[in-house]
Design a protein around this motif. Structure first.
Motif, PDB file in Angstrom:
ATOM      1  N   ALA A  36       0.860  -1.180   0.000  1.00 39.90           N
ATOM      2  CA  ALA A  36       0.000   0.000   0.000  1.00 39.90           C
ATOM      3  C   ALA A  36       0.900   1.236   0.000  1.00 39.90           C
ATOM      4  N   PRO A  37       0.384   2.400  -0.390  1.00 39.44           N
ATOM      5  CA  PRO A  37       1.220   3.604  -0.384  1.00 39.44           C
ATOM      6  C   PRO A  37       1.915   3.865   0.952  1.00 39.44           C
ATOM      7  N   ALA A  38       1.231   3.566   2.057  1.00 37.39           N
ATOM      8  CA  ALA A  38       1.821   3.814   3.380  1.00 37.39           C
ATOM      9  C   ALA A  38       3.004   2.897   3.679  1.00 37.39           C
ATOM     10  N   ASP A  39       3.188   1.835   2.886  1.00 38.71           N
ATOM     11  CA  ASP A  39       4.301   0.913   3.103  1.00 38.71           C
ATOM     12  C   ASP A  39       5.603   1.406   2.483  1.00 38.71           C
ATOM     13  N   LEU A  40       5.547   2.425   1.662  1.00 40.79           N
ATOM     14  CA  LEU A  40       6.731   2.935   0.975  1.00 40.79           C
ATOM     15  C   LEU A  40       7.492   3.930   1.849  1.00 40.79           C
ATOM     16  N   PRO A  41       8.783   4.139   1.575  1.00 39.95           N
ATOM     17  CA  PRO A  41       9.549   5.130   2.350  1.00 39.95           C
ATOM     18  C   PRO A  41       8.865   6.485   2.317  1.00 39.95           C
ATOM     19  N   PRO A  42       8.642   7.115   3.458  1.00 34.23           N
ATOM     20  CA  PRO A  42       7.954   8.410   3.466  1.00 34.23           C
ATOM     21  C   PRO A  42       8.682   9.441   2.601  1.00 34.23           C
ATOM     22  N   HIS A  43       7.906  10.194   1.846  1.00 35.09           N
ATOM     23  CA  HIS A  43       8.470  11.290   1.058  1.00 35.09           C
ATOM     24  C   HIS A  43       8.369  12.567   1.880  1.00 35.09           C
ATOM     25  N   PRO A  44       9.414  13.398   1.880  1.00 34.06           N
ATOM     26  CA  PRO A  44       9.401  14.581   2.753  1.00 34.06           C
ATOM     27  C   PRO A  44       8.355  15.627   2.417  1.00 34.06           C
ATOM     28  N   SER A  45       7.849  15.630   1.176  1.00 30.99           N
ATOM     29  CA  SER A  45       6.928  16.706   0.809  1.00 30.99           C
ATOM     30  C   SER A  45       5.750  16.253  -0.037  1.00 30.99           C
ATOM     31  N   SER A  46       5.447  14.972  -0.042  1.00 32.19           N
ATOM     32  CA  SER A  46       4.319  14.494  -0.837  1.00 32.19           C
ATOM     33  C   SER A  46       3.805  13.178  -0.279  1.00 32.19           C
ATOM     34  N   ASP A  47       2.516  12.941  -0.463  1.00 32.92           N
ATOM     35  CA  ASP A  47       1.960  11.620  -0.208  1.00 32.92           C
ATOM     36  C   ASP A  47       2.337  10.675  -1.351  1.00 32.92           C
ATOM     37  N   TRP A  48       2.211   9.383  -1.090  1.00 32.96           N
ATOM     38  CA  TRP A  48       2.321   8.386  -2.143  1.00 32.96           C
ATOM     39  C   TRP A  48       0.919   8.044  -2.651  1.00 32.96           C
ATOM     40  N   TYR A  49       0.839   7.762  -3.954  1.00 29.54           N
ATOM     41  CA  TYR A  49      -0.409   7.349  -4.585  1.00 29.54           C
ATOM     42  C   TYR A  49      -0.166   6.031  -5.313  1.00 29.54           C
ATOM     43  N   ALA A  50      -1.229   5.258  -5.523  1.00 31.96           N
ATOM     44  CA  ALA A  50      -1.076   3.942  -6.125  1.00 31.96           C
ATOM     45  C   ALA A  50      -2.141   3.680  -7.175  1.00 31.96           C
ATOM     46  N   GLY A  51      -1.735   2.960  -8.217  1.00 29.85           N
ATOM     47  CA  GLY A  51      -2.682   2.484  -9.213  1.00 29.85           C
ATOM     48  C   GLY A  51      -3.232   1.124  -8.804  1.00 29.85           C
ATOM     49  N   GLU A  52      -4.035   0.556  -9.676  1.00 25.92           N
ATOM     50  CA  GLU A  52      -4.597  -0.767  -9.425  1.00 25.92           C
ATOM     51  C   GLU A  52      -3.551  -1.847  -9.667  1.00 25.92           C
ATOM     52  N   VAL A  53      -3.744  -2.985  -9.029  1.00 28.49           N
ATOM     53  CA  VAL A  53      -2.925  -4.156  -9.347  1.00 28.49           C
ATOM     54  C   VAL A  53      -3.340  -4.643 -10.728  1.00 28.49           C
ATOM     55  N   THR A  54      -2.369  -4.798 -11.630  1.00 29.40           N
ATOM     56  CA  THR A  54      -2.651  -5.070 -13.035  1.00 29.40           C
ATOM     57  C   THR A  54      -1.940  -6.336 -13.485  1.00 29.40           C
ATOM     58  N   ALA A  55      -2.620  -7.163 -14.250  1.00 23.04           N
ATOM     59  CA  ALA A  55      -2.015  -8.388 -14.759  1.00 23.04           C
ATOM     60  C   ALA A  55      -1.013  -8.071 -15.851  1.00 23.04           C
ATOM     61  N   GLY A  56       0.029  -8.901 -15.938  1.00 23.35           N
ATOM     62  CA  GLY A  56       1.051  -8.745 -16.963  1.00 23.35           C
ATOM     63  C   GLY A  56       2.235  -7.922 -16.474  1.00 23.35           C
ATOM     64  N   THR A  57       3.213  -7.760 -17.347  1.00 21.61           N
ATOM     65  CA  THR A  57       4.394  -6.962 -17.020  1.00 21.61           C
ATOM     66  C   THR A  57       4.140  -5.497 -17.341  1.00 21.61           C
ATOM     67  N   PRO A  58       4.813  -4.587 -16.631  1.00 21.52           N
ATOM     68  CA  PRO A  58       4.650  -3.169 -16.938  1.00 21.52           C
ATOM     69  C   PRO A  58       5.129  -2.862 -18.358  1.00 21.52           C
ATOM     70  N   ASP A  59       4.569  -1.839 -18.953  1.00 23.48           N
ATOM     71  CA  ASP A  59       4.949  -1.389 -20.283  1.00 23.48           C
ATOM     72  C   ASP A  59       5.241   0.108 -20.220  1.00 23.48           C
ATOM     73  N   PRO A  60       6.480   0.522 -20.432  1.00 20.79           N
ATOM     74  CA  PRO A  60       7.642  -0.279 -20.828  1.00 20.79           C
ATOM     75  C   PRO A  60       8.155  -1.150 -19.690  1.00 20.79           C
ATOM     76  N   LEU A  61       9.013  -2.107 -20.030  1.00 19.93           N
ATOM     77  CA  LEU A  61       9.572  -3.000 -19.017  1.00 19.93           C
ATOM     78  C   LEU A  61      10.408  -2.216 -18.009  1.00 19.93           C
ATOM     79  N   PRO A  62      10.413  -2.630 -16.763  1.00 20.52           N
ATOM     80  CA  PRO A  62      11.153  -1.904 -15.727  1.00 20.52           C
ATOM     81  C   PRO A  62      12.660  -1.887 -15.979  1.00 20.52           C
ATOM     82  N   PHE A  63      13.282  -0.809 -15.556  1.00 15.41           N
ATOM     83  CA  PHE A  63      14.729  -0.657 -15.621  1.00 15.41           C
ATOM     84  C   PHE A  63      15.403  -1.742 -14.785  1.00 15.41           C
TER      85      PHE A  63
END
Length: 199
Positions: A36-63
């Motif tokens: 969940a967004p709250a599980d990520l390292p806190p950002h000093p000046s912004s909240d975290w936001y999240a998209g839906e869980v999506t089937a398949g690999t990301p496009d483009p492929l991750p670095f």
């Protein structure tokens, strides 16, 4: 169906509903949890936001590790802030533990070799990789960092590759900056949570 007084209709309705409910519960139990967004390292000046869980690999492929992902069994979730920090989690459920071990080993090698591979592919880029150690959770997770310098930008990326049984997950965090700007301690907690949520 509840208003019907015919016993045969009621029995049929129950027969149709119960298997579907059981199947839904079984599917939910077998689907790995995501950060969940709250599980990520806190950002000093912004909240975290999240998209839906999506089937398949990301496009483009991750670095760094995208080419090692099996598309058919991958699921992913994207995270972002209002500024330059982003994150991603990709999770793969393999057919058995041995297959998951092989995939985790492949992902470890792919991330470890990322800096050298990046410099070979892009001669005008300087990339430096570091191993950040292990997190003790389930079958374990290993952390890595890769700093990428170009003529105009400098980015730092953190990676976690973890496994629980036949499920493998990779978490990637990135923003503009260098090694000293990376929230390694907080990302270690993120890595631990990502594997703990797979069960």
């Amino acid at each position: 169906m509840r208003r019907s007084t015919a016993a045969v209709v009621t029995a049929t309705a129950i027969a149709l509903v119960l298997p579907a409910t059981t199947a839904t519960a079984a599917h939910a139990a077998s689907t790995p949890g995501f950060l969940a967004p709250a599980d990520l390292p806190p950002h000093p000046s912004s909240d975290w936001y999240a998209g839906e869980v999506t089937a398949g690999t990301p496009d483009p492929l991750p670095f760094c590790y995208g080419q090692a992902l099996p598309g058919a069994t991958s699921r992913h979730r994207e995270f972002w802030t209002e500024l330059d920090a982003t994150a991603r989690q990709v999770t793969v459920v393999e057919k058995d533990t041995a297959s998951a071990e092989r995939l985790a080993d492949l992902l470890h090698r792919t991330v470890r070799q990322c800096a050298a591979r990046t410099e070979a592919q892009y001669p005008d880029v300087d990339a430096t990789g570091r191993s950040l150690g292990r997190v003790n959770v389930e079958e374990g997770a290993r952390l890595y960092a890769v700093q990428v310098d170009t003529e105009y930008t400098r980015d730092i990326h953190l990676f976690s590759v973890g496994r629980d049984g036949r499920t493998v997950t990779v978490v990637q965090w990135g923003q503009m900056g260098r090694f000293k700007d990376a929230p390694v301690a907080a990302f270690r907690d993120t890595a631990r949570t990502s594997v703990a949520k797979l069960d």
